[in-house]
Write an enzyme that holds these catalytic residues in place. Structure first.
Site, PDB file in Angstrom:
ATOM      1  N   GLU A 132       1.351  20.709  43.841  1.00 28.93           N
ATOM      2  CA  GLU A 132       2.478  19.715  44.309  1.00 28.93           C
ATOM      3  C   GLU A 132       1.954  18.262  44.114  1.00 28.93           C
ATOM      4  O   GLU A 132       0.935  17.754  44.520  1.00 28.93           O
ATOM      5  CB  GLU A 132       2.553  19.943  45.982  1.00 28.93           C
ATOM      6  CG  GLU A 132       2.719  21.345  46.438  1.00 28.93           C
ATOM      7  CD  GLU A 132       2.895  21.440  48.097  1.00 28.93           C
ATOM      8  OE1 GLU A 132       2.411  20.237  48.462  1.00 28.93           O
ATOM      9  OE2 GLU A 132       3.046  22.619  48.365  1.00 28.93           O
ATOM     10  N   GLU A 135      -3.978  27.031  49.780  1.00 25.14           N
ATOM     11  CA  GLU A 135      -3.653  25.755  49.279  1.00 25.14           C
ATOM     12  C   GLU A 135      -4.796  25.018  49.649  1.00 25.14           C
ATOM     13  O   GLU A 135      -5.192  24.737  50.961  1.00 25.14           O
ATOM     14  CB  GLU A 135      -2.312  25.278  50.169  1.00 25.14           C
ATOM     15  CG  GLU A 135      -1.999  23.940  49.801  1.00 25.14           C
ATOM     16  CD  GLU A 135      -0.951  23.429  50.573  1.00 25.14           C
ATOM     17  OE1 GLU A 135      -0.518  22.466  50.330  1.00 25.14           O
ATOM     18  OE2 GLU A 135      -1.058  23.796  51.837  1.00 25.14           O
ATOM     19  N   ASP A 194     -12.638   8.492  16.644  1.00 26.76           N
ATOM     20  CA  ASP A 194     -13.714   7.824  16.718  1.00 26.76           C
ATOM     21  C   ASP A 194     -13.962   7.843  18.288  1.00 26.76           C
ATOM     22  O   ASP A 194     -13.421   7.083  19.131  1.00 26.76           O
ATOM     23  CB  ASP A 194     -13.414   6.252  16.354  1.00 26.76           C
ATOM     24  CG  ASP A 194     -14.477   5.440  16.821  1.00 26.76           C
ATOM     25  OD1 ASP A 194     -15.483   5.709  17.240  1.00 26.76           O
ATOM     26  OD2 ASP A 194     -14.381   4.040  16.669  1.00 26.76           O
ATOM     27  N   GLU A 219       9.170  12.095  49.658  1.00 25.06           N
ATOM     28  CA  GLU A 219       8.069  12.526  50.801  1.00 25.06           C
ATOM     29  C   GLU A 219       8.047  11.582  51.929  1.00 25.06           C
ATOM     30  O   GLU A 219       9.094  10.563  51.935  1.00 25.06           O
ATOM     31  CB  GLU A 219       6.741  12.306  49.931  1.00 25.06           C
ATOM     32  CG  GLU A 219       6.131  13.805  49.770  1.00 25.06           C
ATOM     33  CD  GLU A 219       5.901  14.465  51.027  1.00 25.06           C
ATOM     34  OE1 GLU A 219       5.699  13.786  52.102  1.00 25.06           O
ATOM     35  OE2 GLU A 219       5.881  15.816  50.938  1.00 25.06           O
ATOM     36  N   GLU A 261       2.503  14.491  44.145  1.00 22.20           N
ATOM     37  CA  GLU A 261       3.142  13.381  44.868  1.00 22.20           C
ATOM     38  C   GLU A 261       2.925  12.064  44.117  1.00 22.20           C
ATOM     39  O   GLU A 261       1.879  11.887  43.631  1.00 22.20           O
ATOM     40  CB  GLU A 261       2.723  13.272  46.327  1.00 22.20           C
ATOM     41  CG  GLU A 261       3.170  14.560  46.955  1.00 22.20           C
ATOM     42  CD  GLU A 261       2.347  14.414  48.434  1.00 22.20           C
ATOM     43  OE1 GLU A 261       2.582  15.475  49.320  1.00 22.20           O
ATOM     44  OE2 GLU A 261       1.775  13.654  48.723  1.00 22.20           O
ATOM     45  N   ARG A 306      -1.747  22.657  58.562  1.00 20.76           N
ATOM     46  CA  ARG A 306      -1.900  21.364  57.831  1.00 20.76           C
ATOM     47  C   ARG A 306      -3.170  20.406  58.150  1.00 20.76           C
ATOM     48  O   ARG A 306      -3.108  19.205  57.532  1.00 20.76           O
ATOM     49  CB  ARG A 306      -0.584  20.676  57.529  1.00 20.76           C
ATOM     50  CG  ARG A 306       0.440  21.642  56.787  1.00 20.76           C
ATOM     51  CD  ARG A 306       1.737  21.042  56.565  1.00 20.76           C
ATOM     52  NE  ARG A 306       2.606  21.662  55.649  1.00 20.76           N
ATOM     53  CZ  ARG A 306       3.237  22.751  55.754  1.00 20.76           C
ATOM     54  NH1 ARG A 306       3.290  23.317  56.967  1.00 20.76           N
ATOM     55  NH2 ARG A 306       3.879  23.402  54.841  1.00 20.76           N
ATOM     56  N   ARG A 323      -5.891  21.409  50.275  1.00 20.20           N
ATOM     57  CA  ARG A 323      -4.969  20.109  50.507  1.00 20.20           C
ATOM     58  C   ARG A 323      -5.794  18.748  50.382  1.00 20.20           C
ATOM     59  O   ARG A 323      -5.159  17.796  50.511  1.00 20.20           O
ATOM     60  CB  ARG A 323      -4.729  20.086  51.906  1.00 20.20           C
ATOM     61  CG  ARG A 323      -3.667  21.284  52.210  1.00 20.20           C
ATOM     62  CD  ARG A 323      -3.265  21.247  53.714  1.00 20.20           C
ATOM     63  NE  ARG A 323      -2.637  20.054  54.113  1.00 20.20           N
ATOM     64  CZ  ARG A 323      -1.273  19.902  53.960  1.00 20.20           C
ATOM     65  NH1 ARG A 323      -0.470  20.645  53.317  1.00 20.20           N
ATOM     66  NH2 ARG A 323      -0.972  18.816  54.616  1.00 20.20           N
ATOM     67  N   GLU A 373       7.777  13.811  45.638  1.00 21.01           N
ATOM     68  CA  GLU A 373       6.937  14.972  45.062  1.00 21.01           C
ATOM     69  C   GLU A 373       7.927  15.906  44.283  1.00 21.01           C
ATOM     70  O   GLU A 373       9.020  16.111  44.459  1.00 21.01           O
ATOM     71  CB  GLU A 373       6.869  15.574  46.552  1.00 21.01           C
ATOM     72  CG  GLU A 373       5.766  17.021  46.320  1.00 21.01           C
ATOM     73  CD  GLU A 373       5.622  17.575  47.488  1.00 21.01           C
ATOM     74  OE1 GLU A 373       5.487  18.930  47.744  1.00 21.01           O
ATOM     75  OE2 GLU A 373       4.966  16.903  48.442  1.00 21.01           O
TER      76      GLU A 373
END
Length: 475
Positions: free
Chosen positions: A130, A364, A46, A215, A132, A344, A366, A223
């Protein structure tokens, strides 16, 4: 059907997700399931009872189990000690012919997006998130967001964790704010818990784990890194991981949350997503002739497309009001629209642990957090990247400096933009930049998704918080 009999499965759980990625399930005893159900589907949904799906006058939908997703569930899924198995379902309207696939089925959107790869000369993509999350002893919310106007004595919340610096009697386990990266026992009180999760993910779901660890944040931030897999398989895996984490935490009297920022002043939870593009056995992102980043031109264009659409992508990659309490300076969260090698502080990082490694060449992203619907997130990132390849979008040179420490003038010189600071800002960006998604997501889906998210933001914006009362009550 033979496997069900051989494994002595007594109940089958049929899994699917809503448009926000929340797991839903319906169960049936194994004797009630026939081979025809795998062809014709189950007339059991439904759709009017699920936000964002269907209206009450047109609510009948079909769940079609995908037999490749058959997995025995861990014993903790059933206190009655029954043997249970899981199947992930695709959603259909009217029939299970391919043209009847429901356009708001997140898993179907991922499949449609992957079909766009061939136009760029690609065969498949690999993904490695990854994930977390926090595991607390308790979260106490009292008594409701409406408490302040109903004489309940105010509202607020508290977090209990043996690792927190505010807990009593925790001299051997206290982890201070921002000091939780890679501690050993006894400070890391969740090492065994994470290992138990990893064992179950591999033994029951076939999900390979690269690593697990504590972490940066205090109070049980964890993580788990997943070994790469193809697009839909990885999205299925992420749904399983999040559910296993929650189930195992609940069985141990704890509470797991994928809310990005539950603790003021500390780091928040992200879901960094590693991606690579492939032509058969060849990594299309790798180019040994590029002495700077060993990144191919097609890889650079892919990065350029994601950066170009990064503000609109936030509506999907960071879909809650709490997401934007993470995307602020000073907490290792990316707020700058640029890319770099091993950097980073940038939204996109190209890992540079080793050179001349074709199989591991990847990018990556982030920005995302774990509240994102992983099916929509993968599809949106892929479509943004393919748009960059099609338009040959130049991402510029990789940034080598710490972008967090750059002045605004320096950012302008490098043409580094910023991500939205609120969910409303992200939804506004999506409204003005959704063309790259509409062929796969459909305008109907994006309109409904944005409508519900705007209601969510509106409720948040109208609700006074304890901080505001403290700050402005004497105004």
């Amino acid at each position: 059907m033979e496997r069900i009999r051989k494994e002595e499965v007594t109940f089958l759980d049929f899994w699917f997700v809503d448009i926000f990625g929340e797991l839903r399930r319906m169960g049936m005893p194994s004797y009630a399931v026939s081979e025809e159900n795998f062809h014709d589907g189950l007339e059991k949904l439904d759709a009017s009872s699920i936000a964002g799906f269907k209206s009450v006058n047109n609510s009948d939908m079909i769940l079609k189990p995908d037999p490749t997703t058959f997995r025995i569930l861990p014993p903790e899924y059933d206190n009655g000690r029954r043997r249970n198995a899981r199947l992930i379902c695709d959603l259909y309207e009217g029939s299970t012919s391919e043209g009847s696939r429901y356009n708001r089925d997140s898993r179907g959107i991922t499949k449609k997006a992957s079909e766009k790869l061939s136009a760029a000369g690609l065969t498949h993509t690999n993904w490695g998130p990854e994930i977390e999350f926090f595991v607390f002893d308790a979260i106490n919310v009292y008594p409701s967001p409406y408490a302040a106007t109903h004489s309940y004595g105010g509202s607020g919340y508290s977090i209990e964790s043996k690792e927190s610096p505010w807990a009593k009697g925790n001299i051997s386990t206290a982890i201070d704010i921002k000091e939780g990266y890679y501690p050993s026992q006894p400070k890391d009180t969740l090492e065994t818990f994470r290992k138990d999760i990893c064992d179950d993910l591999y033994e029951y779901f076939g999900i390979r784990i690269e690593a697990e660890h504590h972490e940066v944040a205090t109070s049980g931030q964890c993580e788990i890194n997943l070994a790469y897999d193809e697009m839909t398989a990885m999205a299925d895996n992420v749904i399983a991981v999040k559910n296993v984490v929650k189930v195992k935490a609940k069985r141990r009297g704890k509470v797991a949350t994928f809310m990005p920022k539950p603790i003021y002043g500390d780091n928040a939870s992200a879901m960094h997503v590693h991606q690579s593009l492939w032509k058969g056995d060849e990594n299309a992102m790798f180019d040994s002739a590029d002495s700077v980043a060993e990144m191919s031109q097609i890889g650079r264009y892919y990065i350029g497309g994601i950066l170009d659409h990064s503000q609109a992508l936030c509506a999907i990659s960071n879909p809650t009001t709490n997401s934007y309490k993470r995307l602020v300076p000073g907490f290792e969260a990316p707020i700058n629209v640029c890319w770099g090698m091993g950097n980073r502080s940038a939204a996109i990082r190209v890992p540079m642990y080793c050179r001349n490694q074709q199989r591991s060449k990847r990018m990556e992203y982030r920005v995302p957090d774990p509240t994102a619907n992983i099916y929509l997130l993968e599809a949106a990132l892929l479509l943004a990247g393919l748009d960059g390849i099609r338009k040959k979008t130049d991402p510029g040179s990789p940034v080598v400096e710490n972008v967090y420490r750059m002045t605004n003038e320096k950012k302008r010189e490098y043409n580094i933009g910023s991500l939205p600071s609120t969910l409303k800002g992200a939804l506004d960006a999506l409204a003005s930049d959704s063309g790259f998604l509409e062929d796969v997501f459909t305008k109907d889906f994006l309109d409904k998704y944005s409508e519900l998210k705007r209601k969510e933001y509106s409720a948040f914006a109208q609700t006074p918080t304890a901080w505001e009362v403290s700050m402005y009550a004497d105004a």
